[in-house]
Motif scaffolding. Structure first.
Motif, PDB file in Angstrom:
ATOM      1  N   UNK A  56     -32.294  -1.026 -12.536  1.00 38.59           N
ATOM      2  CA  UNK A  56     -30.827  -1.224 -12.939  1.00 38.59           C
ATOM      3  C   UNK A  56     -30.742  -1.470 -14.210  1.00 38.59           C
ATOM      4  N   UNK A 113     -30.972   1.308 -16.472  1.00 39.35           N
ATOM      5  CA  UNK A 113     -29.861   2.392 -16.335  1.00 39.35           C
ATOM      6  C   UNK A 113     -28.687   1.783 -17.326  1.00 39.35           C
ATOM      7  N   UNK A 114     -28.694   0.393 -17.232  1.00 39.26           N
ATOM      8  CA  UNK A 114     -27.580  -0.338 -18.084  1.00 39.26           C
ATOM      9  C   UNK A 114     -28.011  -0.215 -19.478  1.00 39.26           C
ATOM     10  N   UNK A 158     -26.714   3.456 -20.266  1.00 42.95           N
ATOM     11  CA  UNK A 158     -25.348   3.444 -20.534  1.00 42.95           C
ATOM     12  C   UNK A 158     -25.046   2.688 -21.922  1.00 42.95           C
ATOM     13  N   UNK A 181     -22.780   4.370 -24.963  1.00 47.21           N
ATOM     14  CA  UNK A 181     -21.461   4.044 -25.594  1.00 47.21           C
ATOM     15  C   UNK A 181     -21.550   3.690 -27.041  1.00 47.21           C
ATOM     16  N   UNK A 239     -21.808   6.784 -29.061  1.00 45.74           N
ATOM     17  CA  UNK A 239     -20.352   7.444 -29.043  1.00 45.74           C
ATOM     18  C   UNK A 239     -19.511   6.600 -29.997  1.00 45.74           C
ATOM     19  N   UNK A 240     -19.494   5.423 -30.086  1.00 42.76           N
ATOM     20  CA  UNK A 240     -18.847   4.712 -31.134  1.00 42.76           C
ATOM     21  C   UNK A 240     -19.122   5.082 -32.461  1.00 42.76           C
ATOM     22  N   UNK A 268     -13.771   0.229 -26.682  1.00 45.29           N
ATOM     23  CA  UNK A 268     -14.900  -0.028 -26.950  1.00 45.29           C
ATOM     24  C   UNK A 268     -15.691  -1.360 -26.635  1.00 45.29           C
ATOM     25  N   UNK A 327     -14.527  -3.419 -24.552  1.00 44.25           N
ATOM     26  CA  UNK A 327     -14.480  -3.621 -22.966  1.00 44.25           C
ATOM     27  C   UNK A 327     -15.589  -2.976 -22.444  1.00 44.25           C
ATOM     28  N   UNK A 328     -15.680  -1.584 -22.728  1.00 40.22           N
ATOM     29  CA  UNK A 328     -16.693  -0.824 -22.317  1.00 40.22           C
ATOM     30  C   UNK A 328     -18.297  -1.226 -22.555  1.00 40.22           C
ATOM     31  N   UNK A 356     -19.033  -4.693 -21.036  1.00 39.90           N
ATOM     32  CA  UNK A 356     -19.198  -4.755 -19.575  1.00 39.90           C
ATOM     33  C   UNK A 356     -20.483  -4.321 -19.454  1.00 39.90           C
ATOM     34  N   UNK A 357     -21.316  -3.499 -20.119  1.00 42.08           N
ATOM     35  CA  UNK A 357     -22.688  -3.069 -20.036  1.00 42.08           C
ATOM     36  C   UNK A 357     -23.481  -4.125 -20.380  1.00 42.08           C
ATOM     37  N   UNK A 397     -23.273  -7.315 -17.886  1.00 41.48           N
ATOM     38  CA  UNK A 397     -23.887  -6.888 -16.778  1.00 41.48           C
ATOM     39  C   UNK A 397     -25.507  -7.012 -16.914  1.00 41.48           C
TER      40      UNK A 397
END
Lengths: 122, 457
Positions: A39, A42-43, A46, A50, A53-54, A65, A67-68, A71-72, A75
């Protein structure tokens, strides 16, 4: 986590060291810790996507941005905490925390994190 | 209350019927020392009477003469003709004349080389208009009336002020018209409230007639620094005009035929028209502008006009209606083509300075409009129109509105912004992954035995 018990010859090649580390991980790591590691991987993936992309597409809307990405990251941090608390070898450090209690805390923390992130992304 | 307003409107109708072409009143004090001189200026005074003024001709020495009655103005306008004696008398001190203009009375000061009183000079000095000493005379050896007998060339021919497309041309008249002038020129300071009306040509100068040979060697003032007629509009819009000549307002000059050097044609002077215009301007007939209405609202909807608050980034439309006084009624006021009426949207300093474009016209006023998007800055802003131009009533209109920030639910939703989709997906994937992880975690409980054995270890 500890591949340290594997005794490697002093003149072992890098490949040998690596394979012995991997073997030791596969053999001795509990199932749940492996699941956590998967996991975490995976994080990280992710989060990196992100962030890339930013950088590439620009940071508008910036709150999205934040928030996304947070979150990762959040987590990831919570999951690392779970890993530390649930690892049998760290039993001594968390005597008061049973694995069930650690998992309940983890779920509680995660739900709060998700709530904040979804609220923040608007 | 209704009765009250009825009586008031009846009174108002009576007043309007009796009133002059001037907006501010018809009571005109003419300070003339010798009532015989009335004949000299009969056309000028007659024109004023014809425009509805109640002329009250009084000698400056009259003890009863007073500009004020019970602390209020007793007259709306004053014309000061130059007396033969050295002063106007105690009732027309510069202090009293300034008080008179402070109460929005208008003054037309006419001087002549032999009749510049100390009071007139002191009043003019307060306005930064420097009148020459006694017996100084303006001459122009290139623009004089060849038909007048004097060899001094003291009847100067002044062309009408050139038309400009960026200002109001109230005194420009027709092409080729000439104004005959006999008197002295004066100098002006740097005060922005003074507007020269008639100025000297390059060859004109003012010299001391008592000194035989001073002529062009040592003129008191010369060229375009010399002014014949100067107007001033005070900050309260009271108007004072100073003329270096009274003769130009006399019947003789009104009827005079003149011929410029090198010209074959005799033409009639435009003095009468100019006298009408300059007295009309001074007495608030010409160039009186008012703001009839100010409206502002969210662009494209007039549901709520002049709301008490706007939000940042609102599209706002601002309208201002301007009227100008014309004889007996208000008519639309149009900005000269080369000029712009500007709206400032300010908080301490202007965030925007926009040109207001003419939009609709009503019978009484011209509407100027601008639409803009409020800046992304909350605070107390104001709409300001600051239009101060020569010969026009100063317009300084300010309307304060607060600009609030976005309310929490007024921001665009994240899914409406395509750029945010990746991060929405980021959260979704994280949450989904977390759920899968939790499920797997619960189904992957380690066998109890192992734990027991480990504990034993």
């Amino acid at each position: 986590m500890a591949p340290s018990k594997t005794v490697a010859p002093a003149n072992a090649s890098a490949a040998n060291v690596l394979s012995s580390v991997v073997n030791s991980y596969i053999d001795k790591t509990p199932q749940r810790t492996k699941l956590i590691d998967a996991f975490l991987g995976f994080l990280v993936l992710t989060g990196v996507l992100q962030f890339v992309y930013c950088v590439v597409a620009g940071n508008y809307p910036f709150n999205a941005f934040l928030a996304g990405f947070s979150a990762t990251v959040g987590q990831f941090v919570l999951t690392v905490s779970l890993r530390m608390q649930s690892n049998t070898e760290n039993k001594g450090a968390f005597e008061a925390v049973s694995p069930e209690r650690a998992f309940a805390d983890y779920i509680f923390g995660s739900l709060i994190l998700h709530f904040f992130c979804i609220n923040f992304i608007n | 209350m209704a009765l009250h307003s009825l009586i008031f409107s009846l009174l108002w109708i009576c007043v309007s019927v009796a009133s002059a072409a001037s907006l501010t009143g018809s009571r005109l004090l003419v300070v003339l020392e010798d009532s015989d001189l009335k004949a000299t200026y009969s056309q000028f005074l007659g024109d004023l009477e014809a425009r509805g003024y109640d002329l009250s001709i009084q000698s400056p020495k009259d003890e009863k003469l007073s500009l004020f009655e019970h602390g209020e103005r007793a007259y709306d306008h004053v014309i000061l003709f130059p007396p033969k004696s050295k002063g106007y008398g105690p009732s027309l001190t510069p202090q009293k004349l300034v008080d008179f203009t402070n109460k929005e009375g208008n003054v037309l000061v006419l001087t002549s080389p032999s009749g510049i009183t100390e009071q007139a000079r002191e009043l003019a000095r307060e306005l930064e208009i420097d009148l020459p000493p006694r017996d100084f005379l303006a001459v122009d050896h290139f623009n004089y009336n060849t038909l007048s007998e004097s060899e001094k060339h003291d009847v100067i021919l002044i062309p009408r002020p050139a038309k400009a497309d960026n200002s109001q041309n109230y005194f420009s008249g027709k092409e080729g018209e000439m104004i005959a002038f006999r008197g002295a020129g004066h100098m002006l300071g740097n005060r922005p409230l003074i507007f020269p009306v008639l100025s000297g040509s390059r060859t004109a100068y003012t010299y001391d007639t008592k000194e035989d040979f001073s002529y062009a060697e040592d003129p008191w003032v010369a060229g375009s620094q010399m002014h014949y007629v100067t107007a001033l509009q005070a900050r309260n819009n009271a108007r004072i005009t100073v003329s270096g000549s009274t003769d130009m307002f006399s019947d003789e000059f009104f009827a005079m035929e003149v011929q410029a050097p090198g010209s074959e044609k005799k033409i009639k002077t435009a003095n009468r028209e100019f006298a009408k215009e300059i007295s009309g301007w001074t007495f608030q007939e010409i160039g009186v502008v008012k703001v009839a209405e100010v409206r502002h609202y969210l662009a494209n909807t007039t549901e709520q006009v002049n709301p008490i608050v706007y939000r940042v980034k609102n599209d706002i439309t601002y309208e201002i209606s301007l009227s100008t006084w014309s004889n007996d009624r208000w008519v639309p006021f149009s900005i000269p083509s080369g000029d712009a009426l500007q709206l400032e949207f300010t908080m301490l300093d202007p965030y925007y300075r926009l040109s207001l474009a003419p939009s609709t016209t009503t019978a009484e006023s011209q509407v100027y409009t601008a639409t803009f998007r409020a800046p992304d800055q909350h605070g107390i802003f104001s709409f300001r129109v600051n239009y101060k131009r020569p010969f026009v009533t100063y317009v300084d209109e300010k309307w304060t509105v607060p600009l609030r920030h976005f309310a929490h639910d007024e921001y665009t939703r994240s899914w409406d912004i395509s750029g945010a989709w990746v991060w929405i997906a980021g959260i979704a994937v994280t949450v989904a992954g977390w759920m899968v992880f939790c499920g797997l975690w619960l189904y992957s409980a380690p066998p109890k035995k192992v734990e027991v054995s480990k504990k034993k270890n």
